[in-house]
Structures are given as structure tokens and as C-alpha cells.
Design a protein around this motif. Structure first.
Motif, PDB file in Angstrom:
ATOM      1  N   LEU A  23      36.247  52.157   4.864  1.00 33.23           N
ATOM      2  CA  LEU A  23      37.409  52.983   4.568  1.00 33.23           C
ATOM      3  C   LEU A  23      37.073  54.462   4.679  1.00 33.23           C
ATOM      4  O   LEU A  23      35.947  54.886   4.388  1.00 33.23           O
ATOM      5  CB  LEU A  23      37.913  52.678   3.150  1.00 33.23           C
ATOM      6  N   GLU A  24      38.090  55.222   5.062  1.00 31.67           N
ATOM      7  CA  GLU A  24      37.889  56.665   5.199  1.00 31.67           C
ATOM      8  C   GLU A  24      37.427  57.297   3.890  1.00 31.67           C
ATOM      9  O   GLU A  24      36.635  58.246   3.901  1.00 31.67           O
ATOM     10  CB  GLU A  24      39.194  57.318   5.653  1.00 31.67           C
ATOM     11  N   SER A  25      37.905  56.771   2.786  1.00 34.99           N
ATOM     12  CA  SER A  25      37.550  57.352   1.485  1.00 34.99           C
ATOM     13  C   SER A  25      36.113  57.085   1.074  1.00 34.99           C
ATOM     14  O   SER A  25      35.609  57.718   0.141  1.00 34.99           O
ATOM     15  CB  SER A  25      38.493  56.791   0.402  1.00 34.99           C
ATOM     16  N   ASP A  26      35.445  56.164   1.776  1.00 29.55           N
ATOM     17  CA  ASP A  26      34.094  55.773   1.379  1.00 29.55           C
ATOM     18  C   ASP A  26      32.983  56.390   2.222  1.00 29.55           C
ATOM     19  O   ASP A  26      31.814  56.212   1.904  1.00 29.55           O
ATOM     20  CB  ASP A  26      33.954  54.239   1.440  1.00 29.55           C
ATOM     21  N   PRO A  29      31.250  63.084   4.800  1.00 31.10           N
ATOM     22  CA  PRO A  29      32.092  64.025   5.547  1.00 31.10           C
ATOM     23  C   PRO A  29      31.602  64.335   6.957  1.00 31.10           C
ATOM     24  O   PRO A  29      32.365  64.878   7.755  1.00 31.10           O
ATOM     25  CB  PRO A  29      32.068  65.295   4.676  1.00 31.10           C
ATOM     26  N   GLN A  34      26.477  60.009   7.297  1.00 29.05           N
ATOM     27  CA  GLN A  34      26.891  58.611   7.286  1.00 29.05           C
ATOM     28  C   GLN A  34      25.883  57.735   8.030  1.00 29.05           C
ATOM     29  O   GLN A  34      25.595  56.613   7.604  1.00 29.05           O
ATOM     30  CB  GLN A  34      28.278  58.466   7.907  1.00 29.05           C
ATOM     31  N   ARG A 214      40.636  56.815  12.645  1.00 28.30           N
ATOM     32  CA  ARG A 214      40.532  55.364  12.698  1.00 28.30           C
ATOM     33  C   ARG A 214      41.015  54.896  14.074  1.00 28.30           C
ATOM     34  O   ARG A 214      42.057  55.336  14.555  1.00 28.30           O
ATOM     35  CB  ARG A 214      41.353  54.702  11.584  1.00 28.30           C
TER      36      ARG A 214
END
Length: 217
Positions: A23-26, A29, A34, A214
Motif C-alpha cells: 500500500l502507498e501508506s506503507d 517516501p 524502500q 500505482r
């Protein structure tokens, strides 16, 4: 009777993918942060050679070529690997300084794809890494004219022995060997999911930072 070998039946190779949602929230930045998280996950999972990556290049005429190389370092500037500058990949990058990388971490149902511009790293950095390699690998770098046609294996071994006799302790750094850095403009993180509804998050370079998007699976 037709003795032509038949291709294997691939239907039995179907696989079900299931993983934690991406998910984008996880995610971090920026893609380098990442990647660090996922690379550590690959290490913790015990994947063999998690730094193995598929490097795809193309000649000036657009002829593509891919092979597996090893990631030897990365930071906010990009991803580094080493090779013979006169190899096919070295020649491709001299003509067309763009490349794609793929980290195929199949056991944990993940992959990372990188696209970017490629530059040679400074000679001093290449020399420092070369001197850290095992002796045999350093002699091998001299002995192999990478991607050139070799008449026999015996010829290759004889060349290795000749150079080992010349430099029994400390072979110099070849001027035809060194590192390349892929500076990413796109980094995609892929997480396998059920029913082929995979998660794909792509970081795309903008000024001054990154856009997270996404992608449809």
C-alpha cells in the motif's frame, strides 16, 4: 515417425501468488529507502544471492541483450555493478547509456525493476573495489576478454596460468575494467497477489523528488 522433441507442457507450472498488500501508506517516501527495506527482507528470508539482478541493455541500433550481474553497492546516486568495458554490455552502454535492472525475488513473491541512465564510476572507486576481490577473480578479469570468442577452454586456462605467473601476488587494475552506476528515473516494486491482482507501485523521478504511482497489474 516424427522424432522432433516436443516442447514441455507449461500448464502445470501455474502458480498462486499471495502476499501482504503493498500500500502507498506503507512505503518509504523515496525508492532507495524502500529498496533498503525490501533488500533486508530478502536477506532475512535467506534468498540465495539476493544481489543478483538482470541487467538489460540495448545497442545503438536497438538490439536488446540481458544477463545476470551482481549488485555491488547502491545509495541515493544509484546502483553499481562491475564488468569488462569491452564486453557486450560495456559496448552497449558506450553506445546507449541507458539500462534496466530487475531483482527477481521469486521465493518471497516480489520483484524490483529499475530504469535509468548509466555512467562509469570514477577509476579510483573501481580500483578500490578491484583490490578487495579475491586474487583469482582479479587474475580472471585479466585473462578473460569478456564476450569475445574463445577457441578452446584450454586456451582460456593457459592464459589464466600465464597471467598468474606474471603477477603471483598483486595484479594491477585493468584499464578495461570498472564499475557502472545506474541512476534511477523509475523504480517499480511488485508484490504478488491472488488472482493476478498484483500490487505495483512505481516511483517516478521528478524535480526535485519522486512521484509515487500505482500501476494496473
Amino acid at each position: 515417425m516424427d522424432a522432433t522433441p516436443r516442447p514441455p507442457v507449461l500448464a502445470g507450472l501455474r502458480r498462486t501468488y499471495e502476499g501482504e498488500p503493498l500500500l502507498e501508506s506503507d512505503v518509504a517516501p523515496d525508492p532507495i529507502a524502500q529498496f533498503t527495506v525490501w533488500f533486508q527482507d530478502a536477506l532475512d528470508a535467506g534468498l540465495p544471492e539476493p544481489n543478483a539482478m538482470i541487467l538489460a541493455t540495448a545497442s545503438a541500433g536497438g538490439r536488446p541483450s540481458a544477463r545476470t550481474v551482481l549488485l555491488k553497492g547502491y545509495d541515493e546516486r544509484g546502483f553499481v555493478f562491475y564488468t569488462n568495458y569491452e564486453s557486450r554490455k560495456g559496448r552497449d552502454l558506450a553506445e546507449n547509456a541507458r539500462a534496466s535492472l530487475l531483482f527477481p525475488w521469486h521465493p518471497i513473491r516480489r520483484q524490483v525493476r529499475v530504469e535509468g541512465a548509466v555512467t562509469r564510476i570514477p577509476h579510483e572507486e573501481s580500483a578500490e573495489y578491484f583490490r578487495s576481490r579475491p586474487y583469482g577473480s582479479r587474475i580472471g578479469a585479466w585473462a578473460s576478454r569478456q564476450s569475445a570468442v574463445v577457441r578452446t577452454r584450454e586456451d582460456l586456462d593457459a592464459r589464466y596460468e600465464e597471467l598468474a605467473a606474471r603477477w603471483p601476488e598483486d595484479p594491477p587494475v585493468p584499464d578495461f575494467w570498472g564499475g557502472f552506476r545506474v541512476a534511477p528515473v523509475e523504480v517499480e516494486f511488485w508484490q504478488g497477489q491472488l488472482d493476478r491482482m498484483h500490487d505495483r507501485l512505481r516511483y517516478r523521478r521528478t524535480r526535485p523528488g519522486w512521484v509515487l504511482e500505482r500501476l494496473a497489474p
